[in-house]
Design a protein around this motif. Structure first.
Motif, PDB file in Angstrom:
ATOM      1  N   PHE A   1       0.804  -1.211   0.000  1.00 22.49           N
ATOM      2  CA  PHE A   1       0.000   0.000   0.000  1.00 22.49           C
ATOM      3  C   PHE A   1       0.849   1.279   0.000  1.00 22.49           C
ATOM      4  O   PHE A   1       0.380   2.328  -0.458  1.00 22.49           O
ATOM      5  CB  PHE A   1      -0.989  -0.015   1.168  1.00 22.49           C
ATOM      6  N   SER A   2       2.076   1.206   0.503  1.00 14.03           N
ATOM      7  CA  SER A   2       2.938   2.385   0.346  1.00 14.03           C
ATOM      8  C   SER A   2       3.229   2.608  -1.135  1.00 14.03           C
ATOM      9  O   SER A   2       3.272   3.757  -1.622  1.00 14.03           O
ATOM     10  CB  SER A   2       4.235   2.204   1.119  1.00 14.03           C
ATOM     11  N   THR A   3       3.381   1.476  -1.848  1.00 12.39           N
ATOM     12  CA  THR A   3       3.587   1.591  -3.302  1.00 12.39           C
ATOM     13  C   THR A   3       2.338   2.134  -3.987  1.00 12.39           C
ATOM     14  O   THR A   3       2.413   3.008  -4.864  1.00 12.39           O
ATOM     15  CB  THR A   3       3.951   0.222  -3.889  1.00 12.39           C
ATOM     16  N   VAL A   4       1.161   1.593  -3.570  1.00  5.14           N
ATOM     17  CA  VAL A   4      -0.104   2.047  -4.149  1.00  5.14           C
ATOM     18  C   VAL A   4      -0.291   3.549  -3.932  1.00  5.14           C
ATOM     19  O   VAL A   4      -0.639   4.311  -4.853  1.00  5.14           O
ATOM     20  CB  VAL A   4      -1.280   1.263  -3.561  1.00  5.14           C
ATOM     21  N   VAL A   5      -0.077   4.006  -2.678  1.00  5.57           N
ATOM     22  CA  VAL A   5      -0.263   5.430  -2.369  1.00  5.57           C
ATOM     23  C   VAL A   5       0.692   6.292  -3.203  1.00  5.57           C
ATOM     24  O   VAL A   5       0.289   7.313  -3.780  1.00  5.57           O
ATOM     25  CB  VAL A   5      -0.063   5.675  -0.862  1.00  5.57           C
ATOM     26  N   CYS A   6       1.958   5.881  -3.247  1.00  5.96           N
ATOM     27  CA  CYS A   6       2.936   6.677  -4.011  1.00  5.96           C
ATOM     28  C   CYS A   6       2.580   6.741  -5.492  1.00  5.96           C
ATOM     29  O   CYS A   6       2.603   7.810  -6.124  1.00  5.96           O
ATOM     30  CB  CYS A   6       4.331   6.080  -3.841  1.00  5.96           C
ATOM     31  N   PHE A   7       2.230   5.567  -6.068  1.00  6.10           N
ATOM     32  CA  PHE A   7       1.909   5.534  -7.496  1.00  6.10           C
ATOM     33  C   PHE A   7       0.690   6.396  -7.811  1.00  6.10           C
ATOM     34  O   PHE A   7       0.645   7.120  -8.808  1.00  6.10           O
ATOM     35  CB  PHE A   7       1.671   4.094  -7.961  1.00  6.10           C
ATOM     36  N   GLU A   8      -0.345   6.329  -6.940  1.00  7.83           N
ATOM     37  CA  GLU A   8      -1.558   7.086  -7.221  1.00  7.83           C
ATOM     38  C   GLU A   8      -1.342   8.591  -7.035  1.00  7.83           C
ATOM     39  O   GLU A   8      -1.904   9.400  -7.768  1.00  7.83           O
ATOM     40  CB  GLU A   8      -2.699   6.575  -6.347  1.00  7.83           C
ATOM     41  N   LEU A   9      -0.518   8.954  -6.052  1.00  6.66           N
ATOM     42  CA  LEU A   9      -0.197  10.377  -5.890  1.00  6.66           C
ATOM     43  C   LEU A   9       0.602  10.894  -7.099  1.00  6.66           C
ATOM     44  O   LEU A   9       0.359  12.013  -7.589  1.00  6.66           O
ATOM     45  CB  LEU A   9       0.596  10.596  -4.606  1.00  6.66           C
ATOM     46  N   ILE A  10       1.546  10.063  -7.552  1.00  2.00           N
ATOM     47  CA  ILE A  10       2.319  10.469  -8.735  1.00  2.00           C
ATOM     48  C   ILE A  10       1.404  10.596  -9.954  1.00  2.00           C
ATOM     49  O   ILE A  10       1.496  11.540 -10.754  1.00  2.00           O
ATOM     50  CB  ILE A  10       3.460   9.484  -8.998  1.00  2.00           C
ATOM     51  N   THR A  11       0.464   9.603 -10.086  1.00  4.50           N
ATOM     52  CA  THR A  11      -0.480   9.657 -11.197  1.00  4.50           C
ATOM     53  C   THR A  11      -1.346  10.915 -11.116  1.00  4.50           C
ATOM     54  O   THR A  11      -1.588  11.591 -12.134  1.00  4.50           O
ATOM     55  CB  THR A  11      -1.366   8.415 -11.214  1.00  4.50           C
ATOM     56  N   ALA A  12      -1.793  11.236  -9.887  1.00  3.03           N
ATOM     57  CA  ALA A  12      -2.596  12.450  -9.712  1.00  3.03           C
ATOM     58  C   ALA A  12      -1.806  13.690 -10.121  1.00  3.03           C
ATOM     59  O   ALA A  12      -2.329  14.599 -10.781  1.00  3.03           O
ATOM     60  CB  ALA A  12      -3.059  12.565  -8.261  1.00  3.03           C
ATOM     61  N   TYR A  13      -0.516  13.728  -9.737  1.00  2.00           N
ATOM     62  CA  TYR A  13       0.310  14.887 -10.086  1.00  2.00           C
ATOM     63  C   TYR A  13       0.504  14.986 -11.607  1.00  2.00           C
ATOM     64  O   TYR A  13       0.422  16.070 -12.191  1.00  2.00           O
ATOM     65  CB  TYR A  13       1.669  14.788  -9.390  1.00  2.00           C
TER      66      TYR A  13
ATOM     67  N   ALA B   1      -5.718   7.715  -3.692  1.00  2.00           N
ATOM     68  CA  ALA B   1      -4.468   7.683  -2.922  1.00  2.00           C
ATOM     69  C   ALA B   1      -4.729   7.951  -1.450  1.00  2.00           C
ATOM     70  O   ALA B   1      -4.192   7.273  -0.556  1.00  2.00           O
ATOM     71  CB  ALA B   1      -3.486   8.714  -3.495  1.00  2.00           C
ATOM     72  N   GLY B   2      -5.614   8.934  -1.183  1.00  2.00           N
ATOM     73  CA  GLY B   2      -5.913   9.264   0.214  1.00  2.00           C
ATOM     74  C   GLY B   2      -6.629   8.146   0.943  1.00  2.00           C
ATOM     75  O   GLY B   2      -6.286   7.817   2.097  1.00  2.00           O
ATOM     76  N   MET B   3      -7.622   7.545   0.299  1.00  2.00           N
ATOM     77  CA  MET B   3      -8.367   6.457   0.946  1.00  2.00           C
ATOM     78  C   MET B   3      -7.493   5.222   1.101  1.00  2.00           C
ATOM     79  O   MET B   3      -7.650   4.463   2.077  1.00  2.00           O
ATOM     80  CB  MET B   3      -9.625   6.140   0.138  1.00  2.00           C
ATOM     81  N   SER B   4      -6.562   4.983   0.162  1.00  2.00           N
ATOM     82  CA  SER B   4      -5.615   3.870   0.314  1.00  2.00           C
ATOM     83  C   SER B   4      -4.755   4.082   1.552  1.00  2.00           C
ATOM     84  O   SER B   4      -4.483   3.142   2.316  1.00  2.00           O
ATOM     85  CB  SER B   4      -4.724   3.741  -0.915  1.00  2.00           C
ATOM     86  N   LEU B   5      -4.348   5.336   1.757  1.00  2.00           N
ATOM     87  CA  LEU B   5      -3.524   5.646   2.921  1.00  2.00           C
ATOM     88  C   LEU B   5      -4.309   5.443   4.216  1.00  2.00           C
ATOM     89  O   LEU B   5      -3.805   4.849   5.183  1.00  2.00           O
ATOM     90  CB  LEU B   5      -3.013   7.088   2.827  1.00  2.00           C
ATOM     91  N   VAL B   6      -5.557   5.930   4.220  1.00  2.00           N
ATOM     92  CA  VAL B   6      -6.399   5.744   5.406  1.00  2.00           C
ATOM     93  C   VAL B   6      -6.624   4.262   5.659  1.00  2.00           C
ATOM     94  O   VAL B   6      -6.616   3.786   6.809  1.00  2.00           O
ATOM     95  CB  VAL B   6      -7.727   6.492   5.237  1.00  2.00           C
ATOM     96  N   TYR B   7      -6.830   3.483   4.570  1.00  3.77           N
ATOM     97  CA  TYR B   7      -7.081   2.048   4.682  1.00  3.77           C
ATOM     98  C   TYR B   7      -5.929   1.341   5.383  1.00  3.77           C
ATOM     99  O   TYR B   7      -6.138   0.559   6.312  1.00  3.77           O
ATOM    100  CB  TYR B   7      -7.312   1.461   3.296  1.00  3.77           C
ATOM    101  N   ILE B   8      -4.672   1.633   4.953  1.00  5.55           N
ATOM    102  CA  ILE B   8      -3.549   0.916   5.547  1.00  5.55           C
ATOM    103  C   ILE B   8      -3.284   1.398   6.974  1.00  5.55           C
ATOM    104  O   ILE B   8      -2.875   0.631   7.848  1.00  5.55           O
ATOM    105  CB  ILE B   8      -2.282   1.065   4.672  1.00  5.55           C
ATOM    106  N   LEU B   9      -3.562   2.691   7.242  1.00 10.54           N
ATOM    107  CA  LEU B   9      -3.350   3.207   8.591  1.00 10.54           C
ATOM    108  C   LEU B   9      -4.386   2.653   9.572  1.00 10.54           C
ATOM    109  O   LEU B   9      -4.098   2.450  10.765  1.00 10.54           O
ATOM    110  CB  LEU B   9      -3.394   4.741   8.579  1.00 10.54           C
TER     111      LEU B   9
ATOM    112  N   SER C   1      -3.473   0.703  -9.304  1.00 10.08           N
ATOM    113  CA  SER C   1      -2.834   1.968  -8.937  1.00 10.08           C
ATOM    114  C   SER C   1      -1.686   2.345  -9.866  1.00 10.08           C
ATOM    115  O   SER C   1      -1.442   3.535 -10.093  1.00 10.08           O
ATOM    116  CB  SER C   1      -2.316   1.892  -7.499  1.00 10.08           C
ATOM    117  N   ASN C   2      -0.986   1.348 -10.414  1.00  5.32           N
ATOM    118  CA  ASN C   2       0.227   1.717 -11.152  1.00  5.32           C
ATOM    119  C   ASN C   2       0.124   1.565 -12.653  1.00  5.32           C
ATOM    120  O   ASN C   2       1.000   2.033 -13.380  1.00  5.32           O
ATOM    121  CB  ASN C   2       1.431   0.900 -10.657  1.00  5.32           C
ATOM    122  N   VAL C   3      -0.948   0.898 -13.155  1.00  9.98           N
ATOM    123  CA  VAL C   3      -0.968   0.604 -14.576  1.00  9.98           C
ATOM    124  C   VAL C   3      -1.083   1.880 -15.425  1.00  9.98           C
ATOM    125  O   VAL C   3      -0.433   2.035 -16.461  1.00  9.98           O
ATOM    126  CB  VAL C   3      -2.100  -0.397 -14.907  1.00  9.98           C
TER     127      VAL C   3
END
Length: 670
Positions: free
Chosen positions: A60-72, A97-105, A270-272
């Motif tokens: 999920f750290s990978t998922v969050v990073c990839f989705e934030l990068i995609t958003a940017y 990305a935000g909900m993925s982060l909340v999910y893992i936390l 998240s990364n495709v």
């Protein structure tokens, strides 16, 4: 929408870049692999595996990073295109990305036994549900905005404001979802018991999410046809998210095989898109680098060509300048016309010749109105030439100047033909001023007439008296008289021939001068004595200084003063008085010869020393002369670096003044 402005043209970026067949084929292969892996895992979804504590944080750290990068990346594309629909994609990936982060936390036993934010065992399930429901909804919002506002875009200022509003709105939405799934989780229905999803969640939440995602996939695919790079990979992302939820609904608790496959699908989702964008961005960069190299090569080639072009332009400009200077320095008036007779170029001498400005585009025949050729109006001749009624010509023309003087010219015309293409480019007209030639021709004709008359008169007398002496017996008195007349007429004829020969020698520079120191008073005294009493004229010599010396040729200066005194006697037939003055003043010697006879008209004074010129007056015409005497006087005086001046008043007489530099012994002479 007042904040929008019309889209002038399509903006080329990752969101609008068309996908080719190879790109779509590769995306379909990835989608097929994800589907096959998910289908093959269905029979084994309930197979319980061991718990890997590091799996969740890593994935999920990978998922969050990839989705934030995609958003940017999507937001950067929005800054380029400023299309409203792109903000929906940006919001969707930011929310995911935000909900993925909340999910893992909030997931139990990752950072805390019951998760962070005072969450409970139900929190992560509801976060998961909101996360997987929000993403397809943002995709549907993107499709709606893209269809409705396809041809509009934000202004630069409004785009920045809309971006901030979307970012803040998405953060607020994530905060609200987090608040309800953590603090108020007890008020939400129980959906998880002993690690297993309850049937109520599957029917009321899970299946609707799968259906929503499936419908979104169908709508998105049929609306976009996977025609762009981004839409192609978004289809794969939506498919992966749908398979993620589907496998979870197939059963199996946490840390089962199905659970791990679902998390892998989340990773793919998240990364495709980001992977596809990075891949295409890399291709774009390589293409841009290649294009930049070609541009640099082209720039170098362009600079070389530009340098050669500028050099050629300078050469042509210099050649044009030289040609223009040659045409401007020509003594002829030159006019270049196009094929129908409009002026293309004219040098300044045209205006000087014809006293009328000429401009580019003027009709030459109209400009030449008022001029005459020998046989017709020159305007008609030019029009006939341009109408191809007559061939190229060379004609003499004339016109009356603004001062009333008759001017004569010679005009010639040549067609300008492109030899290579045998094409007529225009016509070149040249005008040569032959007014002076006409004047000289008139003077020569008059001179021939005068010479003929002057020679015929003494010759007739000589031949007549010789015939009498040869054929008749005459007394000694008559014989002596006839011989004297023959001698007189012979001297007259000899003087005429000598004047003409002197003028020719002076013109050719073959006349030799023998300079010596002369006393002007003594010189004039001898000449006056020779003319004293001639035709009953009394010549009085006035010498104001006995020692005015000049440096000159004695014989030639005697010729000058003999000529001037002779003229004074001839042109004062009714007056017997002639005064000759010898004066010295300011280093100069002045010799003045004054008569009180006919005088000279004012309009003839400036032409008096011209060759062959004689004052056109009946009182003077009966007085013999060739019109060469004064011109010879002027030539001889100027050869002595002197001046000859005349003052006259009609009916009152004339004063001829000859000025020389005084000669002083030991000082250089001019």
């Amino acid at each position: 929408m007042s904040q929008h402005q019309a889209l002038p043209s399509a903006v080329y970026n990752l969101l609008t870049m068309p996908s080719n067949r190879a790109q779509r084929r590769f995306a379909y292969i990835i989608g097929a692999l994800v589907t096959l892996i998910s289908l093959f895992s269905v029979p084994f979804v309930r197979l319980q595996l061991g718990e890997m504590a590091a799996f969740q944080p890593a994935i999920f750290s990978t998922v969050v990073c990839f989705e934030l990068i995609t958003a940017y990346v999507i937001y950067s594309q929005f800054k380029i295109s400023r299309l409203p629909a792109v903000l929906a994609l940006f919001a969707g990936y930011l929310f995911s990305a935000g909900m993925s982060l909340v999910y893992i936390l909030a997931f139990p036993r990752v950072f805390a036994d019951n998760g962070l934010f005072n969450s409970g065992p139900q929190t992560s399930v509801w976060v998961y549900a909101l996360w997987h429901m929000g993403f397809p909804l943002t995709i549907l919002l993107y499709l709606w905005l893209e269809a409705k506002y396809r041809n509009v875009r934000f202004s630069a200022r409004k785009a920045k404001l809309a971006g901030w509003c979307t970012f803040i709105g998405t953060i607020i939405l994530m905060a609200v979802c987090t608040l309800f799934t953590t603090r108020y989780v007890e008020q939400l229905p129980t959906v998880l018991s002993q690690g297993q999803l309850l049937p109520a969640f599957v029917k009321l939440v899970g299946i609707p999410i799968v259906v929503l995602t499936f419908i979104t996939l169908l709508i998105f695919y049929f609306r976009t046809k996977a025609s762009t790079v981004t839409s192609t990979w978004l289809c794969v992302a939506i498919l992966a998210m749908m398979l993620d939820v589907t496998i979870v609904l197939c059963g199996g608790g946490r840390f089962s095989l199905g659970w791990y496959v679902a998390k892998w699908n989340s990773f793919v989702c998240s990364n495709v898109v980001l992977a596809g964008m990075i891949y295409e961005f890399t291709k774009m960069y390589l293409n841009m680098a290649d294009l930049f190299r070609k541009v640099k090569d082209s720039e170098y080639s362009y600079k070389v060509l530009l340098g050669e072009s500028q050099q050629a332009e300078r050469t042509i400009s210099e050649q044009n300048t030289i040609i223009e200077q040659m045409l401007e320095s020509s003594h002829e008036a030159i006019v270049m016309c196009d094929t129908v007779g409009r002026v293309v170029f004219a040098n300044r001498r045209v205006e000087r010749f014809f006293e009328n400005p000429i401009n580019k585009g003027d009709c030459l025949s109209t400009y030449c109105q008022g001029m005459r050729a020998s046989d017709a109006a020159f305007k008609d001749v030019i029009e006939a030439y341009f109408n191809q009624s007559i061939p190229p010509f060379q004609k003499r023309i004339s016109r009356i100047s603004l001062s009333g003087e008759m001017k004569h010219y010679e005009c010639y015309v040549n067609p300008i033909i492109d030899e290579g293409a045998d094409t007529l480019r225009g016509h070149l007209f040249g005008f040569r001023d032959r007014t002076e030639e006409e004047r000289i021709d008139e003077m020569k004709n008059e001179f021939v007439s005068i010479i003929s008359h002057e020679i015929r008169t003494p010759l007739s007398s000589i031949m007549g008296f010789i015939e009498i002496l040869a054929t008749r017996n005459v007394t000694e008195d008559k014989r002596a008289k006839y011989v004297e007349t023959i001698h007189k007429e012979s001297m007259r004829l000899s003087n005429l021939i000598n004047d003409f020969l002197d003028l020719q020698r002076l013109d050719s520079g073959r006349h030799a001068f023998h300079f010596q120191t002369l006393n002007a008073a003594h010189l004039l005294g001898e000449i006056v004595d020779q003319w004293q009493g001639k035709d009953n004229h009394e010549i009085e010599l006035h010498i104001l200084d006995e020692s005015p010396f000049i440096h000159g040729d004695e014989e030639r200066l005697k010729q000058v003063f003999h000529n001037l005194i002779s003229n004074s006697i001839k042109y004062s037939p009714d007056k017997s008085k002639i005064d000759v003055f010898v004066e010295r003043e300011n280093g100069c010697v002045f010799i003045k010869i004054q008569d009180y006879g006919l005088g000279i008209p004012a309009d003839a004074l400036d032409k008096l020393f011209a060759r062959f010129y004689r004052v056109d007056n009946s009182d003077r015409r009966k007085i013999g002369g060739t019109g060469l005497g004064l011109s010879i006087v002027k030539e001889i005086v100027e050869a002595h670096h002197g001046k000859v001046l005349v003052e006259s008043e009609l009916g009152e007489g004339s004063i001829f003044t000859v000025q020389f530099d005084e000669y002083k012994e030991g000082l250089p002479t001019i």
